[in-house]
Design a protein around this motif. Structure first.
Motif, mmCIF file in Angstrom:
data_model
loop_
_atom_site.group_PDB
_atom_site.id
_atom_site.type_symbol
_atom_site.label_atom_id
_atom_site.label_comp_id
_atom_site.label_asym_id
_atom_site.label_seq_id
_atom_site.Cartn_x
_atom_site.Cartn_y
_atom_site.Cartn_z
ATOM 1 N N ASN A 139 0.849 -1.197 0.000
ATOM 2 C CA ASN A 139 0.000 0.000 0.000
ATOM 3 C C ASN A 139 0.876 1.234 0.000
ATOM 4 N N THR A 170 2.682 10.739 4.667
ATOM 5 C CA THR A 170 2.368 11.435 5.908
ATOM 6 C C THR A 170 1.195 12.390 5.665
ATOM 7 N N ASP A 193 5.615 12.055 -6.438
ATOM 8 C CA ASP A 193 6.086 10.738 -6.873
ATOM 9 C C ASP A 193 5.770 10.582 -8.353
ATOM 10 N N ARG A 209 10.663 9.521 -6.385
ATOM 11 C CA ARG A 209 10.257 10.892 -6.068
ATOM 12 C C ARG A 209 10.673 11.867 -7.165
ATOM 13 N N ARG A 254 11.375 8.533 5.797
ATOM 14 C CA ARG A 254 11.415 9.634 4.840
ATOM 15 C C ARG A 254 12.305 10.749 5.365
HETATM 16 O O1 PRX Z 1 7.717 8.133 -2.178
HETATM 17 C C1 PRX Z 1 6.606 7.489 -1.619
HETATM 18 C C2 PRX Z 1 7.088 6.451 -0.621
HETATM 19 O O2 PRX Z 1 7.131 7.109 0.633
HETATM 20 C C3 PRX Z 1 6.619 8.446 0.519
HETATM 21 C C4 PRX Z 1 5.818 8.815 1.729
HETATM 22 O O3 PRX Z 1 6.549 8.604 2.897
HETATM 23 P P1 PRX Z 1 5.913 8.972 4.294
HETATM 24 O O4 PRX Z 1 5.444 10.373 4.269
HETATM 25 O O5 PRX Z 1 6.909 8.588 5.321
HETATM 26 O O6 PRX Z 1 4.619 8.090 4.435
HETATM 27 C C5 PRX Z 1 4.662 6.689 4.477
HETATM 28 C C6 PRX Z 1 3.266 6.146 4.610
HETATM 29 C C7 PRX Z 1 3.181 4.678 4.276
HETATM 30 C C8 PRX Z 1 5.805 8.430 -0.744
HETATM 31 O O7 PRX Z 1 5.648 9.722 -1.287
HETATM 32 N N1 PRX Z 1 6.157 5.303 -0.524
HETATM 33 C C9 PRX Z 1 5.251 5.065 0.449
HETATM 34 N N2 PRX Z 1 4.628 3.890 0.247
HETATM 35 C C10 PRX Z 1 5.133 3.362 -0.894
HETATM 36 C C11 PRX Z 1 6.095 4.268 -1.387
HETATM 37 N N3 PRX Z 1 6.760 4.023 -2.544
HETATM 38 C C12 PRX Z 1 6.471 2.891 -3.206
HETATM 39 N N4 PRX Z 1 5.560 1.988 -2.786
HETATM 40 C C13 PRX Z 1 4.865 2.172 -1.637
HETATM 41 N N5 PRX Z 1 3.989 1.264 -1.219
#
Ligand code: PRX
Length: 630
Positions: free
Chosen positions: A387, A391, A482, A497, A508
Motif C-alpha cells: 500500500n 504522511t 512521486d 520521487r 522519509r
Molecule cells: O515516495 C513514496 C514512498 O514514501 C513516501 C511517503 O513517505 P511517508 O510520508 O513517510 O509516508 C509513508 C506512509 C506509508 C511516498 O511519497 N512510498 C510510500 N509507500 C510506498 C512508497 N513508494 C512505493 N511503494 C509504496 N507502497
C-alpha cells in the motif's frame, strides 16, 4: 473484472457527499455534521463541518460498553523484556490519569504537546490524552537528535513536552533526556513543563520547576475522570513533521472528524478488520503509520493493537512471529526493509510459529521489490498487500480494498486508486492529464482530498498551497511528488520521487536537512546529499562535500577522520537515521552554468548509471572527480 470495487470507487468520486455521509456513521458524534464537505475555498477542504466529536472517545470510551475487558493495548518490549496488556477499561483509566496530569500542567484545548518518546505504553497514553483534551500532539521520532527536535519545538511551540529517560535499540540504551535538554538549549521556544517517564534505563537529571516525574504525578490522579473535550470536526488533532524540498520540516496538520471517519472506513474497506481482532503494526509512533495504524485506527475499530519496542531479529528472527502466534494477530503491517532484514535469516524462524490467525501482511513506506514480496509470501503463505501513501494523506492512496472485494495483487504495484482519492497522472511539463496506459507522469490528486488528509501546513496556509497545489503548471492539483504509471487495468506503479526526498529503510528524510547539518562543519564549504540505491535499506544517503582546504581531499587519512567527524555531526544534530553512508570529499561539485547543482547526475554516477545530458554543465572536471573518488 472487479465490478464491485469499481462501482464503490466511482460512487466515492461522483457521489462524494453521499458516500462519505455513510462512512461518517461508522463513528460516534456528539452532534452530527451539518455538511459533508465544504470545498468553497479550494484547496482547503472542511470535512463534516458542524459535526462535533472526540478522537479519544471514539478510540477508547466508546468501547467500554461492549468490550471493557477485551485487550486494547499490548505493549511488548524485547529490549527490556517486558510485556503488558491493557484492557479497554485499563487503557481508559491510564489515559484519564495522563489527561489529568497534562491538565494539571496547564494543557488546554488547542495547546500543543510535543511527544518525544520510545515505543512504550505511556506514549500511547500521552497521544490519546491529548486527543481527549482537544490538545494538539506533535510526536517527534525518537531516532531524531537534538537539532531536529529543536526546530520542531520552535515550530510547534508546545506548552508541555512528554519524554522519557531513555529508549533502547538492539540492547543499547539511548538516553533521551540529555538530547531533549540539548534541544531546549538550541530552541528559542521553551515549554512551561516537561513530563518524564522514568524507565530506570539512564540517568535523567531533572530541572526543578520545569521537569516533572510521570510516576509521581500519576499517583496523585489514580482515580481521575477527565471528560472528553467535544471539538469541532475541523479542530486539529495533531501535527506531524515531514521532510520536503527545503531544510525546514513541514508540520502536517490533521483534523479530528475527517481523520476519525477515514480511519474507521479504512479498517472496514481496506483491512477488512473487525472489533475483537488484533492488529500488529511494526512502525514507530514517530511516523504516520504509527499514528494511524498502531494507535488510532485499530482502537477506533475496537481491536487490540500491538505496540512493539525492539528489532525484528532480536532475540532471533522469529520474535515478531511469536507475537503473532501468542496474541492471535489477524493483521500485520510493516515495511519492505524489515522484510529484507528477515530475509537474511532462515525462514525456519517463521515456520516455527503458528500463523493461522493471520489474514494478511500489509507493507508500505517504500517500493516493495519482487524478490522480497515473493520470499515473504512463500514464507508465511498469506496475502502480501502493498500500500502506497504519505504522511500528508494519513491513510492509503493506492492499495487493494479487500474489504470491498478481493482483488488480485500485481507484482510491483501497490494496486488501484483507493475510494475517495481522485488520482491522476499528470505531464509535469504541460500540466495535462495522461489518460493512456503505461504513460509516466506525476501522481497527483484532484481536490478535495478525502477526509483524514492534511488540512494545511501548521501555521502556514501559504506554504500548503504553494508546495502541494501549485507545483504543476496551470492547475490547482495536489502533487504527491512521486512519479507513477498506470496499466490498462488501473493498477499503478510508483517510480520514485520527483523532489529531493529520500527514503532510507522506510524513513522519509529530506536531503536538504542533512546538507544543512553537514554544512555546519567548519571544514565544509559546500555539500550535496543524494539518495543511492541500496539492496537492504532501499536507499542510503550519500554526501559529496567540498572541503575548504583542498589538500584535505587528497589526503586519505585526513579524509577518513573528517568523514567520521561529519557523520558524528549528523548523528548529534539529526540522528543516526540521517547519517550518510559515505562522505566523499571533492574540490568542486558539478553544476550547470547558471549555478544549479546537478543532483541527478550525482545520483546517477553514484549508482553507476549514465548521468544523462550534461550539455548545460559548467565544469565537466567536477563530475569526473566525483566519479574517480567514488
Ligand atoms: O515516495 C513514496 C514512498 O514514501 C513516501 C511517503 O513517505 P511517508 O510520508 O513517510 O509516508 C509513508 C506512509 C506509508 C511516498 O511519497 N512510498 C510510500 N509507500 C510506498 C512508497 N513508494 C512505493 N511503494 C509504496 N507502497
Amino acid at each position: 473484472m472487479s465490478m464491485r470495487f469499481d462501482d464503490f470507487y466511482q460512487r466515492s468520486i461522483h457521489d462524494r457527499d453521499g458516500f462519505w455521509a455513510e462512512q461518517a456513521q461508522l463513528i460516534e458524534w456528539r452532534q452530527p455534521p451539518q455538511q459533508v464537505c465544504d470545498y468553497s475555498h479550494p484547496p482547503f477542504a472542511k470535512w463534516f463541518a458542524g459535526g462535533v466529536t472526540n478522537l479519544c472517545h471514539n478510540a477508547v470510551d466508546r468501547h467500554l460498553a461492549a468490550r471493557a475487558e477485551q485487550k486494547a493495548l499490548i505493549a511488548i518490549s524485547t529490549e527490556t523484556d517486558t510485556e503488558k496488556v491493557y484492557s479497554y477499561r485499563e487503557l481508559h483509566a491510564e489515559v484519564n490519569r495522563m489527561a489529568a496530569v497534562l491538565k494539571a500542567l496547564g494543557v488546554e484545548k488547542g495547546d500543543r504537546v510535543q511527544i518525544y518518546m520510545p515505543m512504550i505504553a505511556e506514549a500511547a497514553f500521552a497521544m490519546l490524552a491529548c486527543a481527549r483534551l482537544g490538545a494538539i500532539h506533535s510526536v517527534v521520532f525518537g531516532g531524531f537528535a537534538s537539532g531536529a527536535l529543536a526546530s520542531r519545538i520552535d515550530d510547534a511551540q508546545p506548552k508541555v513536552i512528554v519524554s522519557a529517560d531513555a529508549g533502547s535499540r538492539g540492547g543499547r540504551v539511548v538516553a533521551y533526556k540529555p538530547l531533549l535538554d540539548e534541544a531546549l538549549k538550541l530552541s528559542s521556544h521553551q515549554p512551561a513543563a516537561v513530563l518524564i517517564v522514568d524507565r530506570g534505563l539512564a540517568p535523567a537529571p531533572m530541572r526543578a520547576g520545569r521537569d516533572h516525574d510521570w510516576a509521581s504525578l500519576r499517583t496523585l490522579h489514580l482515580d481521575a475522570q477527565v471528560a472528553c473535550e467535544w471539538v469541532d470536526a475541523t479542530h486539529p488533532s495533531y501535527t506531524l513533521y515531514t521532510s520536503g524540498t527545503t531544510g525546514r520540516p513541514k508540520g502536517v496538520q490533521r483534523d479530528t472528524g475527517g481523520y476519525t471517519v477515514a480511519l474507521a472506513a479504512s479498517m472496514k474497506h481496506i483491512f477488512d478488520a473487525e472489533a475483537g481482532q488484533t492488529f500488529f503494526s511494526t512502525s514507530d509512533i514517530g511516523w504516520v503509520v504509527g499514528h494511524s495504524y498502531i494507535i488510532y485506527a485499530p482502537l477506533i475499530a475496537g481491536m487490540a493493537t500491538v505496540l512493539y519496542e525492539g528489532l525484528p531479529v532480536r532475540p532471533d528472527a522469529g520474535t515478531w512471529w511469536g507475537i503473532v502466534e501468542k496474541y492471535r494477530v489477524t493483521h500485520m503491517f510493516s515495511a519492505p526493509t524489515a522484510i529484507r532484514v528477515l530475509k537474511k535469516h532462515d525462514a525456519e524462524h517463521l515456520h516455527r510459529h503458528d500463523l493461522s490467525s493471520l489474514k494478511g501482511l500489509w507493507l508500505a513506506g517504500e517500493p516493495l521489490d519482487e524478490p522480497t514480496a515473493a520470499w515473504i509470501s512463500d514464507a508465511i503463505k498469506k496475502p502480501i498487500i502493498d500500500n502506497y501513501w504519505q504522511t500528508e494523506t494519513g491513510w492509503p492512496i493506492l492499495t487493494l480494498c479487500n474489504g470491498v472485494e478481493t482483488q488480485a495483487t500485481r507484482f510491483g504495484s501497490p494496486g488501484k486508486a483507493v475510494y475517495g482519492y481522485n488520482v491522476k497522472l499528470i505531464d509535469d511539463a504541460t500540466g495535462e492529464e495522461l489518460t493512456g496506459a503505461n504513460q509516466k507522469g506525476v501522481l497527483a490528486i484532484e481536490g478535495p482530498l478525502p477526509p483524514g488528509c492534511m488540512q494545511t501546513v501548521w501555521r502556514d496556509d501559504e506554504r500548503f498551497v504553494n508546495t502541494y497545489w501549485k507545483s504543476i503548471p496551470g492547475r490547482l492539483i495536489y502533487s504527491t511528488f512521486d512519479w507513477g504509471i498506470r496499466d490498462e487495468d488501473g493498477y499503478y506503479f510508483i517510480l520514485g520521487r520527483t523532489d529531493d526526498v529520500i527514503n532510507v529503510a522506510g524513513h522519509r528524510l529530506g536531503t536538504r536537512e542533512i546538507e544543512e547539518s553537514i554544512a555546519a562543519h567548519a571544514q565544509i564549504a559546500e555539500v550535496a546529499v543524494v539518495g543511492m540505491a541500496d539492496s537492504l535499506k532501499g536507499q542510503v544517503a550519500l554526501a559529496f562535500a567540498v572541503v575548504r582546504d583542498a589538500a584535505l581531499a587528497e589526503d586519505a587519512a585526513a579524509s577518513r577522520a573528517l568523514e567520521a567527524e561529519v557523520m558524528k555531526l549528523v548523528d548529534s544534530r539529526l540522528g543516526a537515521v540521517a547519517r550518510p553512508s559515505r562522505v566523499v570529499f571533492v574540490t568542486a561539485l558539478p553544476k550547470t552554468r547558471s549555478g544549479k547543482l546537478l543532483r541527478r547526475a550525482l545520483q546517477a554516477v553514484a549508482e553507476g548509471r549514465d548521468p544523462g545530458d550534461l550539455s548545460t554543465m559548467e565544469d565537466p572536471a567536477a563530475l569526473a572527480q566525483v566519479q574517480q573518488r567514488l
